[in-house]
Write an enzyme that holds these catalytic residues in place. Structure first.
Site, mmCIF file in Angstrom:
data_model
loop_
_atom_site.group_PDB
_atom_site.id
_atom_site.type_symbol
_atom_site.label_atom_id
_atom_site.label_comp_id
_atom_site.label_asym_id
_atom_site.label_seq_id
_atom_site.Cartn_x
_atom_site.Cartn_y
_atom_site.Cartn_z
ATOM 1 N N GLU A 164 10.641 39.267 23.308
ATOM 2 C CA GLU A 164 9.789 39.918 22.311
ATOM 3 C C GLU A 164 8.561 39.064 22.022
ATOM 4 O O GLU A 164 8.690 37.884 21.660
ATOM 5 C CB GLU A 164 10.547 40.116 21.003
ATOM 6 N N CYS A 165 7.394 39.632 22.141
ATOM 7 C CA CYS A 165 6.140 39.019 21.710
ATOM 8 C C CYS A 165 5.991 37.609 22.285
ATOM 9 O O CYS A 165 5.724 37.449 23.464
ATOM 10 C CB CYS A 165 6.048 39.037 20.179
#
Length: 436
Positions: free
Chosen positions: A324-325
């Site tokens: 994620e990210c």
């Protein structure tokens, strides 16, 4: 032994960001603990950094409350569970009181929580009363009182108090010599603040607090479970699986509820630190790379050859990897930081990440999965340039338009999207390779 009577609950809000909500919430939590109170703190909205700072102040995990992402009933359960053993519950709002849909004010009204307004009084005096009354009446919301931040003197505090009319001034906080510093994604992480505990103690010392006004606030009684209630059962599709979670200053943006859910689904959790050049554990059945600040640690991640080799090997073995990210950024070919320096990353997702001066993504998003909708948010200052075609896009909650790209490269799931796992346990289990 008599039943616990419940807790005094306030939502700490302001007219805008930058008024000092987190500083006041941290100071107030520490002050109440010193008074012998059992304190629980929550954060309204999707946020990772403020909860970590607030956890340092109160000593217990800080969960997120949001009517859309977390859900009405899950928020209610969190608050009721906290009221079972806490004397004080502080909910820090997000942005301005009425900003967002749903807003902090919506949360306050949903549960009858009075609002404790933080006003930056550094450039005002009697106008504080107009601001406080406007915050109360616009919604309207129930107003617990005001804490005036950055007050210059006792005379200044007296003018603010007089202007509030029928709204109590519960506390004041002087202009701080030491404060909690900030950066582009919010407050810095506690490990980066020297003598953080001393700063928190100093803030608690400096707050002028009206204990009688606090004690006059209503008490939220804990809900009593029906006598016939049966404990909720949850499937355990991740039973027997070990999930390795990256956890260091590069990878720290995790909802506490996400880890709790993985455990509830049956997973064993182990942690490793890429910044220390830890390898992905050999026994890991899946890997979770949450967000964080990889752009601040480019040199260390480039030099962490053991970590990079191990994540490539795990990917080659088909181990599910959820990035994620910031976790996704660390798996690109390269990362160029804000100073224009390029660092080699792990190279599982072909492409280049570059930091931007302006915000590149912000807001609530939902991801459609075969198991239903997974809700979450996005907040980033970097951009990924890649030739890999997205498998899907999230949908922006506010506009229902396409949002963040979702990439699938073999066993890798990568996106700027931060999922709130309890919003769809079955979808999360599938992401981590759980039994259908």
């Amino acid at each position: 032994m008599s039943a616990h009577p419940g807790a005094r609950v306030v939502l700490v809000a302001a007219m805008a960001s930058g008024q000092g909500k987190t500083t006041v919430t941290a100071a107030l939590a520490r002050r109440l603990i010193r008074m012998g109170k059992r304190v629980r703190v929550f954060k309204c909205g999707p946020d990772f950094v403020d909860p970590v700072m607030l956890e340092s102040a109160c000593g217990t995990p800080v969960h997120n409350l949001d009517l859309w992402m977390v859900g009405l009933e899950a928020c209610r359960q969190r608050l009721q569970d906290a009221a079972l053993d806490a004397d004080a519950i502080l909910v820090e709002g997000v942005m301005g009181l009425y900003d967002g849909a749903p807003s902090s004010a919506d949360l306050a009204r949903a549960f009858g929580i009075p609002v404790l307004a933080v006003l930056d009084a550094s450039a005002m005096a009697q106008t504080a009363g107009a601001v406080a009354q406007g915050l109360r009446d616009y919604g309207p919301v129930q107003m617990a009182g005001v804490i005036a931040n950055r007050v210059a003197s006792s005379g200044h505090a007296a003018m603010v108090k007089e202007s509030l009319r029928d709204i109590p001034l519960i506390g004041t906080l002087a202009r701080q010599e030491h404060h909690l510093p900030e950066r582009q994604l919010g407050l810095v992480l506690p490990g980066e603040v020297e003598e953080l505990q001393r700063i928190l103690d100093a803030l608690a010392d400096s707050i002028e607090f009206d204990e009688a006004a606090w004690d006059a606030l209503p008490v939220m009684a804990p809900a009593l479970a029906p006598a016939h209630a049966v404990p909720a059962q949850i499937d355990t599709p991740l039973a027997g699986r070990t999930i390795a979670i990256a956890h260091d200053p590069s990878f720290m943006f995790m909802y506490p509820a996400n880890v709790e859910l993985l455990k509830a689904l049956g997973a064993q959790i182990t942690y490793f630190a890429p910044l220390s050049d830890d390898a992905v554990p050999d026994h890991a059945d899946a890997v979770y790379l949450p967000g964080g600040y990889p752009e601040l640690h480019g040199a260390a991640l480039q030099g962490a050859t053991r970590w990079r080799d191990s994540i490539r090997a795990a990917h080659a073995r088909g181990v599910p990897i959820v990035a994620e990210c910031g976790g996704m950024m660390a798996l690109a070919d390269g990362l160029t930081d804000s100073d224009g320096r390029r660092w080699e990353m792990a190279g599982l997702l072909p492409g280049e990440v570059a930091m931007q001066q302006r915000l590149a993504g912000l807001g609530m998003h939902a991801l459609a999965t075969p198991e239903g909708e997974l809700r979450g948010h996005t907040f980033h200052y970097s951009l990924l340039a890649t030739d890999v075609p997205p498998q899907a896009h999230t949908v922006k909650q506010r506009t229902q338009t396409p949002g963040e790209a979702v990439y699938r490269v073999g066993s890798l799931f990568a996106s700027y999207f931060h999922g709130y796992f309890p919003s769809n346990p079955r979808a999360v289990a599938a992401l981590f390779g759980g039994a259908p």
